[in-house]
Design an enzyme around this catalytic site. Structure first.
Site, mmCIF file in Angstrom:
data_model
loop_
_atom_site.group_PDB
_atom_site.id
_atom_site.type_symbol
_atom_site.label_atom_id
_atom_site.label_comp_id
_atom_site.label_asym_id
_atom_site.label_seq_id
_atom_site.Cartn_x
_atom_site.Cartn_y
_atom_site.Cartn_z
ATOM 1 N N ASP A 7 0.855 -1.193 0.000
ATOM 2 C CA ASP A 7 0.000 0.000 0.000
ATOM 3 C C ASP A 7 0.890 1.243 0.000
ATOM 4 O OD1 ASP A 7 -2.542 1.393 0.148
ATOM 5 O OD2 ASP A 7 -1.916 2.000 2.141
ATOM 6 N N SER A 8 0.284 2.364 -0.344
ATOM 7 C CA SER A 8 1.013 3.634 -0.332
ATOM 8 C C SER A 8 1.340 4.079 1.097
ATOM 9 C CB SER A 8 0.171 4.709 -1.020
ATOM 10 O OG SER A 8 -1.095 4.802 -0.389
ATOM 11 N N CYS A 70 -3.722 -1.005 -2.372
ATOM 12 C CA CYS A 70 -3.963 0.398 -2.709
ATOM 13 C C CYS A 70 -4.750 0.503 -4.013
ATOM 14 C CB CYS A 70 -2.595 1.064 -2.864
ATOM 15 S SG CYS A 70 -2.679 2.799 -3.286
ATOM 16 N N GLU A 150 -6.908 9.590 8.467
ATOM 17 C CA GLU A 150 -5.555 9.501 9.046
ATOM 18 C C GLU A 150 -5.445 10.312 10.341
ATOM 19 O OE1 GLU A 150 -2.120 9.290 6.748
ATOM 20 O OE2 GLU A 150 -3.016 7.787 5.441
ATOM 21 N N CYS A 180 -11.046 3.164 -2.108
ATOM 22 C CA CYS A 180 -9.856 3.698 -1.441
ATOM 23 C C CYS A 180 -9.692 2.944 -0.123
ATOM 24 C CB CYS A 180 -10.030 5.190 -1.177
ATOM 25 S SG CYS A 180 -8.690 5.908 -0.222
ATOM 26 N N HIS A 182 -8.834 3.771 2.735
ATOM 27 C CA HIS A 182 -9.251 4.417 3.988
ATOM 28 C C HIS A 182 -10.761 4.389 4.220
ATOM 29 C CE1 HIS A 182 -5.225 5.865 3.463
ATOM 30 N NE2 HIS A 182 -5.245 6.579 4.582
HETATM 31 N N1 DGL Z 1 -4.043 3.852 -0.500
HETATM 32 C C1 DGL Z 1 -4.599 4.890 -1.353
HETATM 33 C C2 DGL Z 1 -5.718 4.297 -2.206
HETATM 34 O O1 DGL Z 1 -6.345 3.332 -1.846
HETATM 35 C C3 DGL Z 1 -5.096 6.068 -0.548
HETATM 36 C C4 DGL Z 1 -4.008 6.936 0.028
HETATM 37 C C5 DGL Z 1 -3.113 7.545 -1.034
HETATM 38 O O2 DGL Z 1 -3.561 8.465 -1.760
HETATM 39 O O3 DGL Z 1 -1.993 7.095 -1.167
HETATM 40 O O4 DGL Z 1 -5.973 4.803 -3.270
#
Ligand code: DGL
Length: 245
Positions: A7-8, A70, A150, A180, A182
């Site tokens: 993940d990012s 992600c 976050e 996403c 989150h």
């Molecule tokens: N993990 C990213 C996503 O699911 C969200 C956070 C980011 O922008 O890196 O797209």
């Protein structure tokens, strides 16, 4: 069986949570690129470059599968990851669309996709949904939800204002794709906003179903071991994991 989860940043822990609940793996290696998050506002080439760098890290662990938790990575970098990985790579977008398809809702249902700018601008969810015959598709980049989550804000005035900001003109859809990492953490609030009739598609649950169906991954007897890595502040990732998992 060993899974690598990419993940990012910290958001992919929502996908790890689903994987742990279903105990599909003996071992999960998680890497969050916390030094370079967010990916969702970056362009395609940058997301591909970062993803290929993460792939090199994962190769050290010799995983059986790489899961791109992600959505922004799943939107732009899956083909490149597949072309360079010696193991299968799965993203969350196709599983999400297939999970919606299995709900057997009419093809003229209103579907709303929400995600980062990268995910929405890639058009990947939209294309795959159209391929499945859905044609009333709306999409919205709702990036503000990322920093709100976050900050540990899961309810209250600020979140309500963001919901109104994005959805004031949106009539309750039949289904919302939480595109996403989150958004599962504010799923209850999104459902409250649109009403209990609205179906929510959650990437973590969708990928569990996908792994069970397509990769014949089965529930393990012994508990999964989770190893957490981050490109910056791994202690913060571990702290969040303690709260979310
Ligand atoms: N993990 C990213 C996503 O699911 C969200 C956070 C980011 O922008 O890196 O797209």
């Amino acid at each position: 069986m060993k899974a690598a989860v990419f993940d990012s940043g910290i958001g992919g822990l929502t996908v790890v949570k689903s994987l742990l609940e279903h105990n599909l793996f003996d071992e999960i290696i998680y890497f969050g690129d916390t030094a370079r998050v967010p990916y969702g506002i970056k362009d395609k080439n940058t997301i591909i470059r970062y993803s290929l760098e993460a792939l090199e890290f994962f190769k050290n662990f010799d995983p059986d599968i790489l899961i791109a938790a992600c959505n922004s990575v799943s939107a732009y970098a899956i083909e490149e990851l597949r072309a360079n990985a010696p193991f299968p790579v799965v993203g969350v977008i196709e599983p999400g669309v297939l999970a919606l398809k299995r709900r057997s809702i009419p093809k003229n249902s209103d579907i709303l996709i929400i995600g980062t700018k990268a995910t929405i601008n890639s058009g990947k969810y939209q294309r795959l949904l159209k391929k499945e015959g859905f044609f009333n598709i709306d999409s919205k980049a709702t990036g503000l939800f990322v920093p709100i989550v976050e900050e540990g804000i899961f309810e209250g005035e600020l979140l309500d204002a963001a919901l109104r900001h994005y959805f004031a003109d949106t009539k309750p859809p039949k289904a919302v794709i939480l595109g996403c990492t989150h958004f599962p953490l504010i799923a209850d609030k999104i459902r409250d906003y649109f009403g209990s009739e609205t179906i929510l598609i959650h990437s973590g649950e969708a990928i569990v179903e996908h792994l069970e169906r397509e990769f014949e991954v089965k529930k393990r007897d012994k508990q999964c071991s989770l190893k957490l890595f981050a490109s910056e502040s791994p202690q913060n990732l571990k702290k969040i994991a303690g709260l979310w998992l």
